[in-house]
Design a protein around this motif. Sequence first.
Motif, PDB file in Angstrom:
ATOM      1  N   MET A 113       0.366  -9.398  -1.064  1.00 62.17           N
ATOM      2  CA  MET A 113       1.216  -7.957  -1.971  1.00 62.17           C
ATOM      3  C   MET A 113       2.804  -7.898  -0.937  1.00 62.17           C
ATOM      4  SD  MET A 113      -0.813  -6.656  -2.984  1.00 62.17           S
ATOM      5  CE  MET A 113      -1.782  -4.552  -2.746  1.00 62.17           C
ATOM      6  N   ILE A 114       2.745  -6.993  -2.185  1.00 57.93           N
ATOM      7  CA  ILE A 114       4.537  -7.376  -2.055  1.00 57.93           C
ATOM      8  C   ILE A 114       4.584  -5.333  -1.712  1.00 57.93           C
ATOM      9  CG2 ILE A 114       6.425  -6.348  -3.256  1.00 57.93           C
ATOM     10  CD1 ILE A 114       5.765  -9.021  -2.707  1.00 57.93           C
ATOM     11  N   GLN A 115       5.331  -4.608  -0.368  1.00 59.48           N
ATOM     12  CA  GLN A 115       5.327  -3.544  -0.336  1.00 59.48           C
ATOM     13  C   GLN A 115       6.715  -3.146  -0.077  1.00 59.48           C
ATOM     14  OE1 GLN A 115       3.389  -3.899   3.596  1.00 59.48           O
ATOM     15  NE2 GLN A 115       1.145  -3.869   2.920  1.00 59.48           N
ATOM     16  N   SER A 116       6.948  -1.749  -0.489  1.00 60.76           N
ATOM     17  CA  SER A 116       8.528  -1.089  -0.586  1.00 60.76           C
ATOM     18  C   SER A 116       7.821   0.510   0.523  1.00 60.76           C
ATOM     19  CB  SER A 116       8.412  -1.004  -2.349  1.00 60.76           C
ATOM     20  OG  SER A 116       9.992  -0.199  -1.949  1.00 60.76           O
ATOM     21  N   ARG A 117       8.804   1.117   0.717  1.00 60.64           N
ATOM     22  CA  ARG A 117       9.130   2.025   1.258  1.00 60.64           C
ATOM     23  C   ARG A 117      10.330   3.200   1.211  1.00 60.64           C
ATOM     24  NH1 ARG A 117       6.922   3.189   7.675  1.00 60.64           N
ATOM     25  NH2 ARG A 117       5.786   3.150   6.992  1.00 60.64           N
ATOM     26  N   ALA A 118       9.650   4.192   0.539  1.00 59.64           N
ATOM     27  CA  ALA A 118      10.970   5.050   1.084  1.00 59.64           C
ATOM     28  C   ALA A 118      10.265   6.632   2.320  1.00 59.64           C
ATOM     29  CB  ALA A 118      11.291   5.875  -0.329  1.00 59.64           C
ATOM     30  N   VAL A 119      11.437   7.301   2.530  1.00 61.58           N
ATOM     31  CA  VAL A 119      11.366   7.988   3.531  1.00 61.58           C
ATOM     32  C   VAL A 119      12.584   8.894   3.103  1.00 61.58           C
ATOM     33  CG1 VAL A 119      11.621   8.803   5.771  1.00 61.58           C
ATOM     34  CG2 VAL A 119      10.923   6.940   5.238  1.00 61.58           C
ATOM     35  N   VAL A 120      11.456  10.290   2.693  1.00 65.40           N
ATOM     36  CA  VAL A 120      12.455  11.106   2.191  1.00 65.40           C
ATOM     37  C   VAL A 120      12.325  12.547   2.420  1.00 65.40           C
ATOM     38  CG1 VAL A 120      11.869  12.863  -0.834  1.00 65.40           C
ATOM     39  CG2 VAL A 120      11.137  10.009  -0.238  1.00 65.40           C
ATOM     40  N   GLY A 121      13.540  13.196   2.838  1.00 69.18           N
ATOM     41  CA  GLY A 121      13.752  14.048   3.771  1.00 69.18           C
ATOM     42  C   GLY A 121      12.961  15.380   3.012  1.00 69.18           C
ATOM     43  N   THR A 122      12.740  15.498   3.523  1.00 71.49           N
ATOM     44  CA  THR A 122      12.181  16.950   3.130  1.00 71.49           C
ATOM     45  C   THR A 122      11.189  17.944   4.058  1.00 71.49           C
ATOM     46  OG1 THR A 122      10.851  18.494   1.016  1.00 71.49           O
ATOM     47  CG2 THR A 122       9.621  16.404   1.479  1.00 71.49           C
ATOM     48  N   ALA A 123      11.975  19.731   3.967  1.00 68.86           N
ATOM     49  CA  ALA A 123      10.089  20.491   4.651  1.00 68.86           C
ATOM     50  C   ALA A 123       9.378  21.218   3.939  1.00 68.86           C
ATOM     51  CB  ALA A 123      10.870  21.912   4.799  1.00 68.86           C
ATOM     52  N   HIS A 124       8.991  20.413   2.813  1.00 69.42           N
ATOM     53  CA  HIS A 124       7.049  20.479   1.701  1.00 69.42           C
ATOM     54  C   HIS A 124       6.674  18.936   1.996  1.00 69.42           C
ATOM     55  CE1 HIS A 124       9.716  24.558   1.123  1.00 69.42           C
ATOM     56  NE2 HIS A 124      10.591  23.303   0.841  1.00 69.42           N
ATOM     57  N   ASP A 141       4.450   5.038   1.103  1.00 68.55           N
ATOM     58  CA  ASP A 141       4.650   3.529   1.282  1.00 68.55           C
ATOM     59  C   ASP A 141       3.586   2.958  -0.388  1.00 68.55           C
ATOM     60  OD1 ASP A 141       5.562   1.988   3.787  1.00 68.55           O
ATOM     61  OD2 ASP A 141       3.960   4.218   4.545  1.00 68.55           O
ATOM     62  N   LEU A 142       4.757   1.839  -1.213  1.00 72.07           N
ATOM     63  CA  LEU A 142       3.626   1.356  -2.070  1.00 72.07           C
ATOM     64  C   LEU A 142       3.048  -0.505  -2.208  1.00 72.07           C
ATOM     65  CD1 LEU A 142       6.408   2.481  -4.699  1.00 72.07           C
ATOM     66  CD2 LEU A 142       3.726   3.420  -3.718  1.00 72.07           C
ATOM     67  N   SER A 143       2.288  -0.181  -2.582  1.00 78.54           N
ATOM     68  CA  SER A 143       2.076  -2.597  -2.346  1.00 78.54           C
ATOM     69  C   SER A 143       1.369  -1.751  -3.273  1.00 78.54           C
ATOM     70  CB  SER A 143       0.368  -2.553  -0.971  1.00 78.54           C
ATOM     71  OG  SER A 143       0.638  -1.504  -0.461  1.00 78.54           O
ATOM     72  N   VAL A 144       1.968  -3.453  -4.492  1.00 80.36           N
ATOM     73  CA  VAL A 144       1.509  -4.104  -5.148  1.00 80.36           C
ATOM     74  C   VAL A 144       1.413  -5.803  -5.201  1.00 80.36           C
ATOM     75  CG1 VAL A 144       3.500  -2.400  -6.739  1.00 80.36           C
ATOM     76  CG2 VAL A 144       3.906  -4.582  -5.805  1.00 80.36           C
ATOM     77  N   PRO A 145       0.439  -5.724  -6.592  1.00 73.29           N
ATOM     78  CA  PRO A 145       0.634  -7.132  -6.400  1.00 73.29           C
ATOM     79  C   PRO A 145       0.963  -8.950  -6.565  1.00 73.29           C
ATOM     80  CG  PRO A 145      -1.009  -6.030  -7.764  1.00 73.29           C
ATOM     81  CD  PRO A 145      -0.050  -5.416  -7.002  1.00 73.29           C
ATOM     82  N   ASP A 146       2.115  -7.942  -8.329  1.00 72.38           N
ATOM     83  CA  ASP A 146       2.479  -8.452  -8.694  1.00 72.38           C
ATOM     84  C   ASP A 146       4.253  -7.940  -8.220  1.00 72.38           C
ATOM     85  OD1 ASP A 146       4.819  -9.423 -10.681  1.00 72.38           O
ATOM     86  OD2 ASP A 146       3.575  -9.117 -12.458  1.00 72.38           O
ATOM     87  N   PRO A 147       5.213  -8.994  -8.339  1.00 73.21           N
ATOM     88  CA  PRO A 147       6.328  -8.499  -7.605  1.00 73.21           C
ATOM     89  C   PRO A 147       7.488  -7.521  -8.720  1.00 73.21           C
ATOM     90  CG  PRO A 147       6.877 -10.593  -6.905  1.00 73.21           C
ATOM     91  CD  PRO A 147       4.724 -10.001  -7.632  1.00 73.21           C
ATOM     92  N   ALA A 148       7.091  -8.570 -10.757  1.00 72.59           N
ATOM     93  CA  ALA A 148       7.306  -7.667 -12.081  1.00 72.59           C
ATOM     94  C   ALA A 148       7.406  -5.988 -11.207  1.00 72.59           C
ATOM     95  CB  ALA A 148       7.124  -8.480 -12.918  1.00 72.59           C
TER      96      ALA A 148
END
Length: 92
Positions: free
Chosen positions: A1-12, A58-65
């Motif tokens: 599994m390929i993983q990707s993360r974003a931390v999005v600053g927001t009070a909501h 946090d995202l997880s995908v089986p195919d990096p494409a």
Amino acid sequence: MIQSRAVVGTAHASRYLQQLAKHWSHRFETEFDQHSARIALPLGETRLTASDEALTIDLSVPDPATLPDFHAVIVRHLERFAFRETLRIDWA
């Protein structure tokens, strides 16, 4: 599994987490509360965590494409719900 993360600053963060989860719960396997969510989408799995200052995606995908498409889907939906503010979404 390929993983990707974003931390999005927001009070909501909790509001956006719940909106995203409710939106997709009609079509996909979804579990959520005010602070965390897991959404099984066709492209992969999304896990969301809300704090007072940020929404962590946090995202997880089986195919990096498929990762760029998955990023685009998440960003498009998040921006739709967060139209009152400009979010910075940087994937790592």
